[in-house]
Scaffold this motif. Structure first.
Motif, PDB file in Angstrom:
ATOM      1  N   ARG A  27       0.861  -1.192   0.000  1.00 24.99           N
ATOM      2  CA  ARG A  27       0.000   0.000   0.000  1.00 24.99           C
ATOM      3  C   ARG A  27       0.891   1.233   0.000  1.00 24.99           C
ATOM      4  O   ARG A  27       1.745   1.397   0.865  1.00 24.99           O
ATOM      5  N   SER A  38       1.866   0.208  11.826  1.00 22.07           N
ATOM      6  CA  SER A  38       0.510   0.134  12.381  1.00 22.07           C
ATOM      7  C   SER A  38      -0.567   0.158  11.296  1.00 22.07           C
ATOM      8  O   SER A  38      -1.629  -0.453  11.444  1.00 22.07           O
ATOM      9  N   THR A  39      -0.298   0.862  10.199  1.00 25.12           N
ATOM     10  CA  THR A  39      -1.256   0.908   9.086  1.00 25.12           C
ATOM     11  C   THR A  39      -0.799   0.065   7.899  1.00 25.12           C
ATOM     12  O   THR A  39      -1.521  -0.056   6.922  1.00 25.12           O
ATOM     13  N   ASP A  40       0.412  -0.496   8.005  1.00 26.11           N
ATOM     14  CA  ASP A  40       0.993  -1.309   6.935  1.00 26.11           C
ATOM     15  C   ASP A  40       0.983  -0.536   5.619  1.00 26.11           C
ATOM     16  O   ASP A  40       0.539  -1.017   4.581  1.00 26.11           O
ATOM     17  N   GLU A  41       1.505   0.701   5.663  1.00 23.47           N
ATOM     18  CA  GLU A  41       1.436   1.593   4.505  1.00 23.47           C
ATOM     19  C   GLU A  41       2.740   2.354   4.347  1.00 23.47           C
ATOM     20  O   GLU A  41       3.364   2.770   5.336  1.00 23.47           O
ATOM     21  N   HIS A  49       6.908  -6.806   8.146  1.00 23.11           N
ATOM     22  CA  HIS A  49       5.622  -6.861   8.845  1.00 23.11           C
ATOM     23  C   HIS A  49       5.341  -8.281   9.340  1.00 23.11           C
ATOM     24  O   HIS A  49       5.786  -9.269   8.753  1.00 23.11           O
TER      25      HIS A  49
END
Length: 306
Positions: free
Chosen positions: A167, A180-183, A212
């Motif tokens: 992402r 935390s948002t994997d972005e 992650h």
């Protein structure tokens, strides 16, 4: 009689490599930036053409840079002989490392019974760059490959990064990965000195993305404690160097993470095997990105064909 000079094989090759890397870092030089230009960027290669892995990648890049070798290919004295080649008189070999697995019979403290225990020990051997060897077959001669047209190359590289299913959003003035948002967040391409600088930075952030919990679940805290953050940055930078070698990104487009130098030096001076750990983790991360990209490319092809 052999006509080359070979340094004495070190008792602890990990310490030898770490000391050399520390010396380069203290001089402000990133030794994982591959050294040669005028041809395709490459990892160091074995005589059979397969790339070296892990810490050997960094170490042999360093040796090539320090001694001005243009070829990425390395081989042992015996391998050169089998090909009809001859290491030139006075040439000095370079160590390469490998792990040797073995079993040792030990006593189980709980049961008192004897049982086999699997162990690994770090070993080294001597290799020579093709530039140090005469009379090798023509296939080992250096070949200068022209870069593809800019628009063709840009399209291929953009497609490569687009196929990695991370992402990604653009905006702001910083590049970072948020677990935390994997972005991944990146500044707009126009904010960078060049598109290749943008890509090398994106490769660095994608390296963090591989760590992650849903992917490689990379945890360094247990071993490195408060230095784990600096180690993760080192893993990401080495991964970007390896990906850059795979994609042919120019050598000078890895960002200077100057704020991490002191932390890296602290870790390396404390633990002589830290660079081996970082290189192994970077190898895993680069392999994961290459596999993810290939899967994403295949899925996109299937979608277009449906």
């Amino acid at each position: 009689m052999r006509q080359y000079r070979s340094d004495k094989v070190p008792a602890n090759p990990a310490e030898t490599i770490t000391r050399a890397i520390i010396e380069r870092l203290e001089a402000g030089v990133r030794p994982w930036r591959q050294p040669w230009a005028g041809g395709p960027v490459s990892r160091p290669l074995r005589v059979c053409g397969t790339p070296y892995r892990g810490a050997n990648v960094i170490w042999l890049w360093m040796a090539a840079q320090a001694r001005g070798f243009a070829s990425p290919t390395w081989m042992t004295y015996h391998q050169a002989q089998l090909l009809g080649g001859q290491v030139r008189k006075g040439e000095r070999g370079t160590l390469a490392i490998f792990y040797k697995s073995y079993t040792k019979e030990v006593e189980n403290p709980g049961t008192g019974e004897r049982e086999d225990e699997a162990r690994r020990v770090l070993k080294s051997f001597t290799v020579f760059n093709v530039d140090q060897i005469d009379r090798l077959p023509e296939r080992f001669l250096p070949v200068t490959m022209p870069l593809p047209e800019l628009n063709e190359r840009d399209g291929a590289l953009d497609a490569w990064f687009a196929a990695v299913p991370a992402r990604l959003r653009h905006g702001g003035g910083e590049a970072y990965y948020m677990p935390s948002t994997d972005e991944i967040t990146m500044p707009e391409i126009a904010a960078f000195r060049s598109r290749d600088h943008y890509r090398a930075t994106l490769a660095h952030e994608m390296a963090h993305w591989t760590g992650h919990a849903s992917r490689l679940d990379r945890t360094l805290g247990n071993r490195f404690g408060s230095d784990a953050y600096a180690m993760e940055e080192l893993v990401a930078e080495l991964t970007a160097a390896m990906i850059g070698a795979e994609l042919g990104l120019p050598v000078d487009h890895l960002d200077d993470h100057a704020s991490y130098l002191a932390s890296w030096l602290k870790v390396l001076k404390t633990d002589s095997r830290a660079i081996l750990t970082a290189a192994a983790k970077a190898e895993e991360a680069s392999a994961f990105l290459l596999a993810s990209q290939a899967r994403g490319q295949a899925q996109e092809a299937e979608r277009l064909a449906a």
